[in-house]
Write an enzyme that holds these catalytic residues in place. Structure first.
Site, PDB file in Angstrom:
ATOM      1  N   ASP A  13     -35.190  18.356  64.980  1.00 23.88           N
ATOM      2  CA  ASP A  13     -36.440  19.183  64.747  1.00 23.88           C
ATOM      3  C   ASP A  13     -36.445  20.446  65.727  1.00 23.88           C
ATOM      4  O   ASP A  13     -36.570  20.337  66.778  1.00 23.88           O
ATOM      5  CB  ASP A  13     -37.512  18.316  65.286  1.00 23.88           C
ATOM      6  CG  ASP A  13     -39.025  19.045  65.122  1.00 23.88           C
ATOM      7  OD1 ASP A  13     -39.106  19.633  64.096  1.00 23.88           O
ATOM      8  OD2 ASP A  13     -39.986  19.159  65.954  1.00 23.88           O
ATOM      9  N   GLU A  72     -34.596  20.357  60.001  1.00 22.27           N
ATOM     10  CA  GLU A  72     -35.944  20.849  59.278  1.00 22.27           C
ATOM     11  C   GLU A  72     -35.838  22.259  59.054  1.00 22.27           C
ATOM     12  O   GLU A  72     -35.547  23.097  60.052  1.00 22.27           O
ATOM     13  CB  GLU A  72     -37.031  20.358  60.368  1.00 22.27           C
ATOM     14  CG  GLU A  72     -38.448  20.185  59.510  1.00 22.27           C
ATOM     15  CD  GLU A  72     -39.324  19.729  60.142  1.00 22.27           C
ATOM     16  OE1 GLU A  72     -40.476  20.553  60.830  1.00 22.27           O
ATOM     17  OE2 GLU A  72     -39.851  18.574  60.568  1.00 22.27           O
ATOM     18  N   ASP A 144     -41.887  15.401  69.143  1.00 25.26           N
ATOM     19  CA  ASP A 144     -40.727  16.351  68.566  1.00 25.26           C
ATOM     20  C   ASP A 144     -39.569  15.282  68.224  1.00 25.26           C
ATOM     21  O   ASP A 144     -38.697  15.555  67.296  1.00 25.26           O
ATOM     22  CB  ASP A 144     -40.274  17.220  69.672  1.00 25.26           C
ATOM     23  CG  ASP A 144     -41.346  18.285  69.952  1.00 25.26           C
ATOM     24  OD1 ASP A 144     -41.446  19.113  68.834  1.00 25.26           O
ATOM     25  OD2 ASP A 144     -42.055  18.456  70.927  1.00 25.26           O
TER      26      ASP A 144
END
Length: 177
Positions: A13, A72, A144
């Protein structure tokens, strides 16, 4: 975990201040938690912060030896400067992964949430809770790290085979939205 072939997936992420990472093993339909955490790049100059991301991800890859990586995709938000900075952090992460010959898959936050929660617009807390349940964790992971684990779970659930394309997404201008 069953005795089938185990595939280790690294989820990322990306973030300039905090980059989450999460590793899971997949054997057949079973998922197992390996490790997760956050890379904090500090408050220094941009090149040094990108170096921290690159070096830490390289170290994680060398230590845990994943078979593939997932990251992502960047979304465009109201602040173009923030989007550009996030893109650079994402680039540092991808560079570390490809420098060590990992295949890299990419998913939008919407796709990840759809795969993990069943709702592409789920709240962060819902993602954290589902990651905890799916990986049988004793506690809810930090946001996260949970997002990184969710990206890995998304890939493990076959998102790369196009299964998400038919679940509430549509194609617009050649892109999945």
């Amino acid at each position: 975990m069953n005795t089938g072939k185990v595939v280790r997936i690294l989820g990322i992420d990306p973030g300039l201040r905090v980059t989450g990472f999460g590793l899971i093993d997949k054997a057949g339909q079973q998922l197992a938690y390996v490790q997760s955490g956050c890379i904090k790049s500090g408050e220094g100059e941009l090149p040094q912060r990108l170096k921290v991301i690159f070096q830490n991800i390289s170290e994680i890859i060398s230590t845990y030896k994943p078979d593939m990586a997932v990251i992502e995709k960047v979304f465009v938000n109201v602040n173009p400067q923030s989007t550009l900075l996030l893109g650079q952090a994402r680039g540092a992460a991808i560079s570390a992964m490809v420098a060590l010959d990992l295949p890299v898959a990419e998913y939008t936050a919407l796709q990840v949430k759809q795969a993990v929660v069943g709702n592409g617009h789920a709240a962060k807390e819902q993602v954290q809770e589902m990651v905890k349940r799916l990986l049988n964790l004793p506690a809810i992971p930090q946001a996260d790290a949970a997002d990184a684990l969710a990206a890995a779970i998304c890939h493990a659930h076959g998102a790369h085979l196009g299964k998400l394309a038919t679940k509430g997404f549509r194609v617009k201008g050649g892109r999945l939205v």
